[in-house]
Design a protein around this motif. Structure first.
Motif, short mmCIF file in Angstrom:
data_model
loop_
_atom_site.label_atom_id
_atom_site.label_comp_id
_atom_site.label_asym_id
_atom_site.label_seq_id
_atom_site.Cartn_x
_atom_site.Cartn_y
_atom_site.Cartn_z
N ASN A 1 53.15 -11.40 73.04
CA ASN A 1 52.17 -11.38 71.55
C ASN A 1 52.79 -11.59 70.69
N LYS A 2 52.52 -13.13 69.82
CA LYS A 2 53.89 -12.56 68.95
C LYS A 2 53.56 -11.53 68.04
N TYR A 3 52.07 -11.35 67.45
CA TYR A 3 52.03 -10.19 66.63
C TYR A 3 51.62 -9.62 66.75
N ALA B 1 61.30 -19.29 69.70
CA ALA B 1 62.20 -19.09 69.49
C ALA B 1 63.06 -19.02 68.12
N LYS B 2 62.72 -20.17 67.61
CA LYS B 2 63.22 -19.90 65.70
C LYS B 2 62.96 -18.18 64.70
N GLU B 3 62.16 -18.48 65.25
CA GLU B 3 61.33 -16.73 64.85
C GLU B 3 62.56 -15.88 65.49
N SER C 1 60.90 -13.66 58.96
CA SER C 1 61.48 -14.42 60.11
C SER C 1 60.81 -15.53 59.99
N VAL C 2 59.55 -15.37 59.51
CA VAL C 2 58.90 -17.20 59.17
C VAL C 2 59.01 -17.47 58.02
N ASP C 3 59.42 -18.40 58.62
CA ASP C 3 59.54 -19.36 57.20
C ASP C 3 58.17 -20.19 56.21
N THR C 4 58.11 -19.54 55.01
CA THR C 4 57.48 -19.70 54.42
C THR C 4 57.42 -19.50 53.35
N ARG D 1 65.74 -15.27 63.45
CA ARG D 1 66.03 -14.87 62.41
C ARG D 1 65.79 -13.38 62.55
N PHE D 2 64.87 -13.32 63.58
CA PHE D 2 64.84 -11.92 63.20
C PHE D 2 65.07 -10.86 63.46
N GLN D 3 66.42 -11.58 65.25
CA GLN D 3 67.32 -10.88 65.42
C GLN D 3 68.69 -10.66 64.19
N SER D 4 69.28 -11.97 63.77
CA SER D 4 69.63 -12.22 62.72
C SER D 4 69.70 -10.92 61.33
#
Length: 449
Positions: free
Chosen positions: A409-411, A433-435, A291-294, A438-441
């Motif tokens: 907490n996002k971690y 929100a953006k992550e 979900s992280v765009d890296t 992606r996570f949900q998808s």
């Protein structure tokens, strides 16, 4: 095509539970306790912060909330004798520099409150929100004039207009881990009955987790970061959103079946323990990492809390009070998490938990003795799934739902107990929100079969 797991944003209709505090006091042991200092293990040392659990009960005409409060008050005073450290204060040992608890019978907090809303108005209790903070006071204004010291343990009983009520337990994490807190509440519940002995005799000998002398670190410990390498972080404030992903028995079985196959071929890792936890944790890890765009070469490390009581030789007593939890880890490049068969991901999670043996635990305790480090990972899964708080029997019955009180907490991902017959586990995820999109998808897409 199968049905994707249900995901629900946490947007409760009631944000303010309109709680009024009626009374707060300090409770003391019913008998004189020994003045002593309670040693805290290397595992305990990293847990100097407060946590709270919240337990909801339906109305019981034989036990109105005022009767419950009286029974609990007496019960807490009784258990503060065997749990003398819960009425103590934290201090730092001048010789070792480590934290310890002064068992000085300073007292535990007890708060009585009421809410103007009903449990039905709150709605589905599985969705924690800011209003729940009103049900778990974590400091008492009348404790000290300068308010520097606070009780290490505070109970709050809050009645609702429907006759139901909540019980919260706020403790400094130095006192208990999840299992220890559950045992503590079992003993409180037993003393709320008339003429009933303690449910379980607590073991508070934290020297059982003392580091060896001299320390002997026999394994690498990438799940830990040495204190000398810790740098102050410039925390960027982010707008976070939370969602609950409800997994049913069919979906859990689907994950296990996927873990047994290797894209239609026989799985290579025949020794993998395909448990419900390992399968769910592997899916969460994959979705979070991707979900992280890296860049895809980035290493993602998952940490999972492991109860070490039964893993030591000899094992710790099940009633061990202190923190007996270490982090198992699994690491992989994001690209591998994206393309590898699901069986391999489950295998990595399984291998991580199986790694935590007696010798590995002893090595970890010695590593912390030398390095004074902290957990090191991208994502942490905290499981309250099977701790059993909802099975504690009070005179007025079992809780209708129990869970930890959590800040966003996002971690951290929380695995929470089921709240319905068709649900096996509630997965609480908090992300930007953006992550989250992606996570949900990714999470939904995995169940499109």
């Amino acid at each position: 095509m199968g049905t994707a797991c249900e995901d629900v944003p946490l947007k409760p209709t009631i944000q303010d539970l309109k709680v009024k505090l009626h009374h707060s006091t300090l409770l003391f042991p019913t008998q004189k306790t020994q003045k002593k200092c309670c040693f805290l293990s290397n595992v305990d040392q990293n847990f100097n912060f407060y946590v709270a659990t919240l337990h909801f009960f339906s109305a019981n005409p034989n036990f109105p909330p005022e009767t419950v409060a009286k029974r609990l008050k007496t019960a807490v005073e009784k258990v503060l004798v065997p749990y003398d450290f819960a009425a103590g204060t934290v201090q730092r040992n001048h010789q070792s520099g480590c934290l310890e608890i002064d068992c000085d019978a300073a007292g535990a907090g007890f708060v009585v409150a009421s809410s103007e809303v009903s449990l039905d108005e709150i709605g589905d209790l599985v969705y924690p929100h800011q209003g729940y903070n009103q049900l778990a006071i974590q400091n008492l204004d009348n404790w000290e004039p300068n308010n520097d010291r606070q009780p290490l343990c505070i109970f709050q009983v809050t009645s609702f207009k429907c006759g139901g009520f909540s019980l919260s337990l706020s403790t400094n994490h130095l006192l208990f881990d999840g299992m220890g807190a559950r045992t503590f509440l079992e003993n409180v519940a037993s003393q709320a009955f008339e003429n009933k002995p303690l449910a379980i005799i607590p073991c508070n000998d934290r020297h059982l987790l003392t580091a060896r002398s001299p320390p002997h670190v026999a394994f690498p410990h990438p799940e830990l970061l040495p204190a000398k390498n810790i740098q102050a972080l410039n925390c960027v404030k982010e707008e976070l959103e939370s969602k609950i992903f409800k997994l049913t028995s069919n979906q859990i079985n689907y994950l296990k079946d996927k873990a047994k196959s290797n894209d239609g071929k026989k799985a290579a890792m025949t020794t993998t323990k395909i448990t419900s936890f390992n399968a769910v944790a592997a899916l969460i890890w994959r979705c979070k990492a991707l979900s992280v765009d890296t860049e895809k070469d980035r290493i993602s490390t998952l940490l999972c809390a492991v109860d070490i009581r039964s893993r030591l030789n000899p094992p710790l007593p099940p009633s061990y009070c202190g923190n007996a939890v270490l982090n198992a880890y699994a690491s992989s490049k994001c690209l591998e998490l994206e393309v590898a068969p699901f069986s391999e991901l489950v295998g990595m999670v399984s291998n991580g938990t199986e790694r935590v043996t007696d010798e590995y635990i002893r090595s970890t305790l010695d590593w912390i003795e030398i390095n004074k480090g902290v957990p090191n990972g991208e994502y942490f899964i905290s499981s309250w799934w099977r701790l059993g708080f909802e099975e504690v029997v009070y005179p007025w019955g079992k809780p209708i739902y129990s869970f930890p009180l959590m800040n966003q907490n996002k971690y951290i991902c929380f695995l929470l107990p089921p709240d319905a017959d068709d649900v096996i586990v509630n997965v609480l995820v908090t992300l930007p929100a953006k992550e989250m999109e992606r996570f949900q998808s990714l999470f939904r897409g995995f169940f499109q079969y």
